[in-house]
Design a protein around this motif. Structure first.
Motif, PDB file in Angstrom:
ATOM      1  N   THR A 165     -60.057 -29.477  18.884  1.00 47.81           N
ATOM      2  CA  THR A 165     -60.810 -28.245  18.631  1.00 47.81           C
ATOM      3  C   THR A 165     -60.534 -27.248  19.740  1.00 47.81           C
ATOM      4  OG1 THR A 165     -62.547 -29.736  17.913  1.00 47.81           O
ATOM      5  CG2 THR A 165     -63.111 -27.403  18.015  1.00 47.81           C
ATOM      6  N   LEU A 212     -66.176 -22.916  11.808  1.00 47.91           N
ATOM      7  CA  LEU A 212     -65.284 -22.285  12.786  1.00 47.91           C
ATOM      8  C   LEU A 212     -65.700 -20.819  12.877  1.00 47.91           C
ATOM      9  CD1 LEU A 212     -61.796 -23.706  11.717  1.00 47.91           C
ATOM     10  CD2 LEU A 212     -63.089 -24.314  13.773  1.00 47.91           C
ATOM     11  N   LEU A 235     -58.602 -25.313  14.899  1.00 44.00           N
ATOM     12  CA  LEU A 235     -58.382 -26.761  14.895  1.00 44.00           C
ATOM     13  C   LEU A 235     -56.894 -27.067  14.824  1.00 44.00           C
ATOM     14  CD1 LEU A 235     -60.983 -27.671  12.119  1.00 44.00           C
ATOM     15  CD2 LEU A 235     -61.307 -27.954  14.577  1.00 44.00           C
ATOM     16  N   HIS A 252     -64.890 -30.827  11.029  1.00 45.17           N
ATOM     17  CA  HIS A 252     -63.545 -30.546  11.553  1.00 45.17           C
ATOM     18  C   HIS A 252     -62.548 -31.642  11.176  1.00 45.17           C
ATOM     19  CE1 HIS A 252     -65.680 -27.993  14.867  1.00 45.17           C
ATOM     20  NE2 HIS A 252     -65.572 -27.345  13.725  1.00 45.17           N
TER      21      HIS A 252
END
Lengths: 764, 159
Positions: free
Chosen positions: A56, A105, A119, A260
C-alpha cells in the motif's frame, strides 16, 4: 465472592486439567500446544500457490489534494503484476463500521497521514516496495486541522461537517448545587492497541469470480457486510475466513488489508498476500480516541454527590469508524459507577486530520474513567475524606438509576470490588527493591533512595457489556451431536481471549461430552456471531452455545424415551452417558440416539433502545461490568521516574467460566492501563505521527509490570451463560486512574493528563 | 538485487538451502518466507519485541536484526528446534499449564528466550526473570502467567 490470588503467598491457582471440564475449571487452550511450538498458523504465516505480495502506498501528508497520480513507472518494473488507484476501484468506494465514509483508496483528497492512495502487487515484498516508491504523485498541500478544539469552527474535513456525534445527557435539576464544588480539566493521550501480530491476510480469487479472504479480524460478518459492496460482488461471492489472530484489543474492528488484498487479487487473478510492517501497522489501524474533558462535581458535606457536569471532547480523526458509539459510551459512563441525581453531560466526537480513531478495549469508558476518578479524588481531598470512603458513599447498587434513567437490573458490586482491592495487605517498603533494581529507573539504578516517595491510589469504573443503544446484538451458533461427538459452528473470532475454551466448557457442562470440535470460523458456513468486542462473546455466543446444547440434551432425552421406552423426564446427560435418575437406564451417548442431532440458535440479548437526542434518556444497555483497582507506586521526585509496585483488583465477572483465562484477561488489561498511565501515547506533530514503532511507542515490558493480586467477584447475572458477564474490558478501565492517583498521592501534583511523563513530575 | 549464489544455513541441525534471496534479507525473513519456518514471528522487525528470537551459536538473538547471508556457518536454533506438539519441552508444557498463552504471537520468542535464560541461570530470581525477559513484549498477558510458567519450570527442575 471467590478469590484467585494470581501471585504472592496465597497461590491457589486453579488446577490445569487433563480433559475437558465444565464451568469454573481452567481448561487448557486447545491451540496452546501449537502456539508454544510455533506451528500455529497466523495470518502473516499464510502462503498460496502462485502468490503475489501486495503493498500500500500511503499519503505522507495529513491533508492534501491529489493533483496527479501516475503508476506507469511502477507497472513497468519487472515482477510487478499491477498498480492500482482509486480510478480502478471495482465497487463502492467507501466503507466504515457505522458510517460509510472511509475511502478504500483516496480519490481527490487525503485526510490523514497514512491514508492509502495506491496499491501494488508484485512477485515479492522487495519488488513491491520499489514499485510503491516509483509511483509518482503530486499533492497540493492543504492546512491540516489537527486541534480538535477548533474542529467545530473549521472547514469540513469531510462532507457533512466536523461533528461526528454530539451526545447530551440531562437529568434532574440543572440548578442543583452542593456544599462543595470541584472542577478539573483532564486529558487522555492517543493510545495504540499495539497487538503483536501484524495486519495481514491472503486473498484468493476463484474462477467463478468469487473470492476467499483469509484474514486476522475481530468480526467476520461485519467485515463481510462492508467488503462485498466495495468489491462490487454479491455477498455470496465473498467468503471471509478467520486466520490466526495475533491480538486485537479493538484494533481489528476496522479493515486493514481486507479490501486492498481482494482488490489486487481480483485484478491480477492471483492470490495476494499482504502483511504490514510495524510502521505501517501504526498507520494502518485506528487508535484509541484522545480526549479532553472538563468536569464539575457538586457534593454535600457528607460526601454525597449532588450533580456532575461534564464536557468530553473526543478526537475522532479523519474518518468515523465506531466514533459515534465511543461518544455514546463517554457520555453514558462520564459520571462513573455512582449514584448521581443530577447530571448535565455532553460528549462530542469531532473530525480532524489526525489519524482516525476507533475501538480500543473499554472504548469511551476508559477516557471517562480517568476523568471521573480524578474528580472523586479531588472531591475527597476537598472534603478531607478518605478516597475509598467517598466512593463507598456514592457507590452504585442494583436498583439505582443511571444518568440515562435506566435502572440497574444486574448485580452491581461496586463496593465489593473496591473492598476487595483494598483488602490485600500493602507491600512492604523494600519488598520489590532487591539491589535497587526494583526502584524507579529499574536496571539503570538511577534512583536515590532518599528521594523516592510511595503513593497509593484507588479507582473504580464500569462499562456496558455487549452492544448498546438499540444496535442489534445477536449471535448465531449451530451445534451438531453425532456419534457422541459435538461440533460447534460459530463465526466468533478467537483473538487470543479464549473463546475456544469457553465454548467447549459451556457445551461440556450441558452435554457432558468430551469430544468437542469447533468448526473453523468463516462467513459461509454460519451466520454472524457479532464481533469479538465489547466483552461480548462469552455473553452472546457462549449463551447461544448453552441454549443450543440444552435443546440437544432435551432431544437426546426425548429420543431415548422413545427408543428405549423410558421416561425422558428422568434422564440426564453426564460423562458421555445418558442416565435415568434411578440408574436403571445408563447408556453411552453415542449409542443412545442414532441420528445426528443438529440445532441452530439465534440469540439476542435483551432489547436496548437509543438515547433521547436532547436528554440522553433511555434504556440503552443490556448489562454492565464493574472493576476496581488499587495501585501502589514509587516515584523518583528528582528524575520523575515511576515504578508501579503492586496492583490489587476486584473484578465483577458474574461467573468465571475459566478462572485462569479470566486472570489472564485481567492482568493483560491492567498492563494496557498501566501503559496508558505512564508510557503509551501516539505522538503527532501537525498530524504526522512521530513514534510509529516499538522503539518509540513504548508498551509495558516484563520489567514494568508489578505483581497483580486478583479477586474475582462472582455474582452471577440472571440469564447470562452460567451467570458469566464479560471480562475483556473492565481491567483496562480503572488501572490508569488508580496509578495516576497513586502518583498524585506521592507527589502532591495535579497531573491532569495521562500518560504522565517524567518531566511533569521532575520539573513541577 | 537478487543474488544468484545459493547458500546454506544450519538450522536446528539441518542444512537448509536458500535458493534465491535478495541481499539484505534478514534471517527472520529467510527463515519464514524462504524456508517456511513460521514459528519465528514477525512483530516489529527492529529488534524491540523479541518475537523473532532464535539462538545463534547458543546466543539469544533477534533474527530480524541478523542478515541471513552472514548467518552461514553458524548454528541456528529456532523454536521448531526445541520441541514439537507431540514432544514438548518442559518450558512449553509449563506455558500451557500456567495459562501463559493467549493470542500466542509472542510465545515462540518467549519460549526461546526462557530456554536461553535457564541454560545460563538455572535458578533465576523473580527480578532476574523479569530482566532477562524484558526484551520480549507480550501485549495480552501482562506477563503474570508467563512468570508463573518460568517459576514452575525452575521448581520442577529442582525437584
Amino acid at each position: 465472592m471467590s478469590k484467585w490470588f494470581s501471585k504472592g503467598t496465597n497461590n491457589v491457582m486453579p488446577n490445569a486439567n487433563e480433559s475437558i471440564s465444565g464451568i469454573a475449571t481452567s481448561l487448557q487452550r486447545p491451540d496452546a500446544a501449537e502456539k508454544v511450538c510455533g506451528t500455529f498458523e497466523y495470518s502473516s504465516d499464510l502462503v498460496a500457490n502462485n502468490m503475489l505480495w501486495g503493498g500500500t502506498l500511503r499519503s505522507p501528508h495529513p491533508s492534501a489534494r491529489i493533483v496527479e497520480i501516475n503508476v506507469e513507472n511502477a507497472r513497468g518494473i519487472q515482477g510487478v503484476a499491477t498498480a492500482l488507484t482509486a480510478n480502478d476501484l471495482p465497487g463502492k468506494p467507501n466503507y466504515g463500521l457505522l458510517m460509510s465514509d472511509q475511502p478504500v483508496l483516496a480519490d481527490e483528497f487525503v485526510r490523514f497521514e497514512g491514508e492509502p492512495v495506491a496499491l501494488v502487487a508484485a512477485a515479492d515484498p522487495e519488488i513491491c516496495r520499489r514499485a510503491l516508491a516509483a509511483i509518482e504523485i503530486s499533492y497540493e498541500l492543504l492546512e491540516p486541522l489537527t486541534d480538535p478544539e477548533r474542529a467545530e469552527d473549521s472547514p469540513a474535513v469531510f462532507p457533512g461537517g466536523n461533528v461526528i456525534r454530539r451526545v447530551p445527557i440531562e437529568r434532574g435539576d440543572p440548578e442543583a448545587s452542593g456544599d462543595v464544588v470541584v472542577e478539573g480539566v483532564y486529558e487522555v493521550g492517543m493510545q495504540d492497541q499495539a497487538f503483536l501480530g501484524p495486519e495481514s491476510g491472503v486473498a484468493v480469487p476463484n474462477e467463478d469470480g468469487s473470492i476467499d479472504l483469509y484474514v486476522a479480524t475481530q468480526g467476520l460478518h461485519q467485515d463481510h457486510a462492508q467488503l462485498a459492496p466495495c468489491l462490487g460482488l454479491p455477498g455470496e461471492k465473498v467468503r471471509i475466513h478467520l486466520a490466526g489472530v495475533g491480538g486485537a484489543f479493538g484494533g481489528r474492528e476496522d479493515f486493514s488489508v481486507h479490501a486492498h488484498a481482494c482488490f489486487l487479487a481480483l485484478n491480477t487473478r492471483r492470490p495476494v498476500k499482504m502483511s504490514y510492517l510495524r510502521d505501517e501497522s501504526f498507520r494502518g489501524h485506528l487508535h484509541r480516541h484522545p480526549a479532553r474533558m472538563w468536569y464539575r462535581h457538586h457534593a454535600r458535606k457528607s460526601g454525597k454527590l449532588v450533580k456532575v457536569e461534564a464536557r468530553i471532547l473526543l478526537d475522532g480523526g479523519a474518518y468515523a469508524s465506531s466514533s459515534s458509539a465511543v461518544a455514546g459510551n463517554a457520555a453514558r459512563f462520564a459520571c462513573g459507577p455512582y449514584r448521581v441525581p443530577n447530571v448535565s453531560v455532553e460528549a462530542i466526537c469531532v473530525r480532524t486530520n489526525n489519524h482516525p480513531c476507533g475501538a480500543m478495549r473499554g472504548f469511551g469508558a476508559v477516557q471517562a474513567c480517568y476523568g471521573h476518578e480524578s474528580q472523586m479524588d479531588k472531591l475527597a481531598k476537598k472534603l478531607g475524606m478518605d478516597p475509598l470512603e467517598i466512593r463507598f458513599i456514592n457507590a452504585l447498587q442494583t436498583g439505582d438509576r443511571l444518568p440515562t434513567g435506566q435502572k440497574v437490573h444486574v448485580p452491581a458490586p461496586v463496593r465489593e470490588c473496591l473492598e476487595a482491592a483494598a483488602a490485600v495487605p500493602l507491600p512492604g517498603e523494600s519488598s520489590d527493591n532487591v539491589d535497587g533494581y526494583g526502584l524507579p529507573g529499574g536496571a539503570g539504578r538511577t534512583a536515590d533512595r532518599s528521594r523516592i516517595r510511595r503513593g497509593v491510589g484507588f479507582a473504580v469504573g464500569y462499562k456496558n457489556l455487549a452492544y448498546s443503544e438499540g444496535y442489534d446484538d445477536n449471535a448465531r451458533v449451530r451445534c451438531c451431536l453425532k456419534d457422541g461427538k459435538l461440533t460447534i459452528t460459530s463465526a466468533a473470532a478467537e483473538i487470543g481471549q479464549g473463546f475456544v475454551t469457553v465454548a467447549r466448557q459451556i457445551a461440556h457442562e450441558v452435554l457432558g461430552v468430551e469430544d468437542i470440535a469447533l468448526h473453523p470460523a468463516n462467513t459461509s458456513d454460519i451466520g454472524s456471531a457479532g464481533s469479538s468486542a465489547a466483552s461480548r462473546q462469552t455473553y452472546m455466543s457462549g449463551k447461544a452455545i448453552e441454549l443450543a446444547c440444552r435443546q440437544i440434551a432435551q432431544r437426546v432425552c426425548e429420543a431415548c424415551g422413545e427408543n428405549w421406552k423410558v421416561n425422558a423426564k428422568q434422564l440426564s446427560l453426564a460423562n458421555g452417558r445418558v442416565r435415568s435418575e434411578d440408574g436403571r437406564f445408563d447408556v453411552k451417548l453415542a449409542e443412545a440416539c442414532g441420528d445426528p442431532i443438529e440445532t441452530e440458535v439465534f440469540h439476542s440479548h435483551r432489547q436496548t433502545f437509543g438515547m433521547d437526542k436532547a436528554t440522553g434518556q433511555g434504556d440503552t444497555d443490556a448489562s454492565w461490568i464493574f472493576g476496581a483497582q488499587r495501585a501502589v507506586v514509587d516515584v523518583d521526585l528528582d528524575l520523575g521516574l515511576i515504578r508501579v509496585v503492586q496492583i490489587t483488583t476486584g473484578q465483577d465477572v458474574g461467573r468465571a467460566i475459566n478462572p485462569l483465562s479470566v486472570i489472564g484477561q485481567i492482568e493483560g488489561g491492567i498492563s494496557q492501563g498501566l501503559g496508558l498511565a505512564v508510557m503509551e501515547e501516539v505522538l503527532s506533530q501537525d498530524g504526522v505521527v512521530q513514534n510509529g514503532s516499538f522503539t518509540d511507542y513504548l508498551v509495558p515490558t516484563f520489567a514494568d509490570m508489578p505483581p497483580v493480586e486478583v479477586t474475582l467477584i462472582e455474582k452471577p447475572e440472571d440469564g447470562a451463560p452460567f451467570g458469566a458477564k464479560g471480562v475483556g474490558e473492565t481491567p483496562s478501565l480503572s488501572s490508569t486512574p488508580a496509578i495516576a492517583a497513586a502518583i498524585r498521592a506521592a507527589t502532591g501534583l495535579e497531573l491532569p493528563r495521562v500518560p504522565i511523563r517524567p518531566e511533569q513530575i521532575a520539573l513541577a | 538485487m537478487e543474488i544468484e549464489r545459493r547458500y546454506e544455513l544450519l538450522i536446528n541441525g539441518k542444512e537448509c538451502k536458500v535458493e534465491s534471496s535478495w541481499l539484505g534479507e534478514s534471517l527472520m525473513y529467510v527463515l519464514r518466507e524462504r524456508l517456511g519456518l513460521w514459528g519465528t514471528k514477525n512483530a516489529c522487525e527492529q529488534g524491540e519485541c523479541g518475537s523473532c528470537s532464535v539462538l545463534i551459536d547458543g546466543m539469544l538473538a533477534c533474527s530480524c536484526l541478523e542478515l541471513a547471508a552472514t548467518a552461514v556457518g553458524v548454528d541456528i536454533t529456532t523454536v521448531e528446534g526445541l520441541g514439537a506438539p507431540d514432544n514438548m519441552t518442559d518450558i512449553q508444557q509449563s506455558f500451557i499449564d500456567e495459562g501463559a498463552v493467549q493470542c500466542g504471537f509472542c510465545t515462540p520468542g518467549l519460549v526461546v528466550a526462557v530456554h536461553d535464560l535457564l541454560l545460563s541461570n538455572p535458578a533465576p530470581s523473580g527480578q532476574e526473570i523479569k530482566e532477562a525477559l524484558a526484551g520480549n513484549l507480550c501485549r495480552c498477558t501482562g506477563y503474570g502467567r508467563i512468570e508463573a510458567a518460568v517459576v514452575k519450570v525452575v521448581q520442577q527442575r529442582h525437584e
